[in-house]
Design a protein around this motif. Structure first.
Motif, short mmCIF file in Angstrom:
data_model
loop_
_atom_site.label_atom_id
_atom_site.label_comp_id
_atom_site.label_asym_id
_atom_site.label_seq_id
_atom_site.Cartn_x
_atom_site.Cartn_y
_atom_site.Cartn_z
N ARG A 126 0.83 -1.21 0.00
CA ARG A 126 0.00 0.00 0.00
C ARG A 126 0.86 1.26 0.00
O ARG A 126 0.57 2.24 -0.69
N GLN A 127 1.93 1.23 0.78
CA GLN A 127 2.80 2.40 0.88
C GLN A 127 3.49 2.68 -0.45
O GLN A 127 3.59 3.85 -0.89
N ARG A 128 3.95 1.64 -1.13
CA ARG A 128 4.62 1.83 -2.41
C ARG A 128 3.65 2.35 -3.47
O ARG A 128 4.00 3.21 -4.29
N LEU A 129 2.44 1.83 -3.49
CA LEU A 129 1.46 2.29 -4.47
C LEU A 129 1.07 3.74 -4.20
O LEU A 129 0.91 4.53 -5.13
N ALA A 130 0.90 4.11 -2.93
CA ALA A 130 0.54 5.49 -2.58
C ALA A 130 1.65 6.45 -3.02
O ALA A 130 1.38 7.56 -3.49
N ALA A 131 2.92 6.00 -2.87
CA ALA A 131 4.05 6.84 -3.28
C ALA A 131 4.06 7.06 -4.78
O ALA A 131 4.59 8.07 -5.26
N CYS A 132 3.45 6.13 -5.53
CA CYS A 132 3.39 6.27 -7.00
C CYS A 132 2.15 7.04 -7.45
O CYS A 132 1.93 7.21 -8.66
N GLY A 133 1.32 7.47 -6.51
CA GLY A 133 0.11 8.21 -6.88
C GLY A 133 -1.05 7.33 -7.30
O GLY A 133 -2.01 7.82 -7.90
N VAL A 134 -1.00 6.05 -6.97
CA VAL A 134 -2.07 5.13 -7.33
C VAL A 134 -3.07 5.04 -6.18
O VAL A 134 -2.69 4.88 -5.01
N LEU A 135 -4.36 5.15 -6.51
CA LEU A 135 -5.42 5.03 -5.52
C LEU A 135 -5.86 3.57 -5.47
O LEU A 135 -6.38 3.04 -6.45
N LEU A 136 -5.66 2.93 -4.33
CA LEU A 136 -5.95 1.50 -4.19
C LEU A 136 -7.38 1.32 -3.71
O LEU A 136 -7.72 1.65 -2.57
N ASP A 137 -8.23 0.78 -4.58
CA ASP A 137 -9.62 0.54 -4.23
C ASP A 137 -9.80 -0.77 -3.47
O ASP A 137 -10.66 -0.87 -2.59
N GLN A 138 -9.02 -1.77 -3.79
CA GLN A 138 -9.16 -3.08 -3.16
C GLN A 138 -7.82 -3.79 -3.14
O GLN A 138 -7.06 -3.74 -4.09
N LEU A 139 -7.55 -4.47 -2.03
CA LEU A 139 -6.37 -5.33 -1.89
C LEU A 139 -6.77 -6.48 -0.98
O LEU A 139 -6.98 -6.30 0.21
N SER A 140 -6.91 -7.67 -1.57
CA SER A 140 -7.40 -8.81 -0.80
C SER A 140 -6.68 -10.08 -1.22
O SER A 140 -6.12 -10.15 -2.32
N CYS A 141 -6.71 -11.06 -0.35
CA CYS A 141 -6.15 -12.38 -0.65
C CYS A 141 -7.07 -13.44 -0.07
O CYS A 141 -7.41 -13.38 1.12
N GLN A 142 -7.50 -14.38 -0.89
CA GLN A 142 -8.41 -15.44 -0.47
C GLN A 142 -7.71 -16.79 -0.52
O GLN A 142 -6.83 -17.00 -1.36
#
Length: 384
Positions: free
Chosen positions: A349-365
């Motif tokens: 999440r931290q790396r994606l936020a640093a790239c300016g990407v808005l993360l709508d979902q992050l899950s693992c099943q």
């Protein structure tokens, strides 16, 4: 609901399909089809070649005449609905290649065994060189975990070999040593000169192209029996026969994927990348699809992947990018693997936020997703 340009149909053989009528249903055969009406149960009656079938097509409309191509045979043969008349050359090549194809895992197991055995020194020098070039075309985990490295791995996966040859910088010797298909062609040519092409691997059913199957994680295979047995190093002839069959099957696999992608009306590809992993070789499957959502006026990319590593087991993932928004879903067959992946969520999440990407979902099943029907599935039941 309109049937997509390419769709699958699962056909249940009945008595009418067990006689001479079924002889025309061969892999790659294209048959004419037309709707005849609707039965009292609301099922659509179709005439496909010389066979009458009942089709359950909810809220769907079919043209007055269309064509279908036979993809697989067996208890439930699969048919591809064509949006335009099929090219005869395409039919012939696909019909030849489909029964010959096999995954990369058998070839990778043979290559790994060869690299560790003295029998390699008994092979002719030109064969040793060709094997070295094939090994060189394998990507490493360090390469594919970088954006540019993954782009390069996709480019050299064999899917775009001919287009690169036609380019202004097309260099056949360089591409043969750098591209997976180019290296396979070089090795296959040398083995062809040694003996006639081996028969295709025997299977009860012929698998359809990758786009029709969806993503499938592929585990490593054990060392071939002839290489694992004591004293097998002396059987160079048997070893080369095994290698020949594996190379031809892998080459057919690439060509079927190329044919399927070129005939698809969708901007979608499934690409397989052989990897030099930790203590063995693995196969990474990547699915790329350009999505244009006319209803919402948006567009973007969907990237899926499947991988089976000894330390993690089968893992699949899907990333949906609609800039600047991203959704990530992961699946792991083993519970401890899912926990290991979830522990990486915070730094991800931290790396994606640093790239300016808005993360709508992050899950693992836990558990693998059911392979989705890449195209509409229609169950056809033959009538007598």
């Amino acid at each position: 609901m309109n049937i997509p340009p390419i769709s699958l149909a699962a056909l249940t053989w009945a008595g009418a399909a067990s006689g001479t009528t079924a002889q025309s249903w061969r892999i790659g055969t294209v048959l004419s089809a037309r709707p005849l009406g609707v039965n009292p149960q609301g099922l659509l009656i179709l005439r496909i070649g010389a066979l009458t079938v009942e089709a359950d097509v909810p809220n769907a409309q079919l043209p007055t005449q269309f064509q279908v191509r036979v993809l697989t045979l067996g208890a439930q043969p699969q048919l591809e609905v064509l949006s335009q008349p099929a090219d005869r050359t395409f039919q012939r090549v696909l019909r030849e290649r489909l029964p010959q194809q096999n995954g990369y895992a058998p070839l990778l197991a043979t290559l790994g065994a060869l690299a560790q055995r003295p029998v390699l020194r008994q092979l002719p020098p030109e064969l040793r060189t060709a094997l070295a070039l094939l090994e060189q075309s394998l990507r490493t985990p360090a390469e594919i975990t970088r954006g540019e490295g993954l782009r390069e791995a996709i480019s050299r996966s064999g899917m775009f070999f001919e287009s690169k040859l036609l380019g202004p910088q097309g260099d056949t010797p360089a591409l043969t040593g750098d591209d997976w298909k180019g290296a396979l062609l070089r090795l296959a040519g040398l083995l062809d000169r040694r003996s006639a092409a081996p028969p295709p691997p025997s299977r009860s059913e012929t698998e359809p192209p990758l786009l029709q199957r969806g993503l499938q994680a592929q585990p490593r295979l054990p060392v071939p029996t002839m290489l694992a047995e004591e004293g097998a190093e002396g059987g160079v002839g048997l070893l080369l026969d095994q290698l020949h069959g594996d190379v031809k099957a892998a080459l057919a696999r690439v060509e079927v994927a190329q044919l399927d992608a070129s005939a698809s009306q969708l901007s979608a590809w499934i690409i397989e990348i052989p990897l030099q992993g930790d203590g063995g070789r693995d196969v990474l499957q990547i699915q790329l699809e350009y999505v244009n959502d006319a209803a919402e006026g948006g567009h973007g990319w969907t990237l899926g992947f499947a991988l089976d590593l000894p330390a993690l087991g089968p893992v699949q993932g899907e990333l949906q990018l609609r800039e600047p928004r991203l959704s990530v879903r992961l699946w792991a067959e083993q519970a401890d693997t899912a926990q290991r992946l979830e522990r990486q969520f915070i730094p991800m999440r931290q790396r994606l936020a640093a790239c300016g990407v808005l993360l709508d979902q992050l899950s693992c099943q836990v558990g693998l997703p059911q392979a989705p029907g890449r195209h509409s599935a229609v169950l056809l039941q033959a009538t007598a």
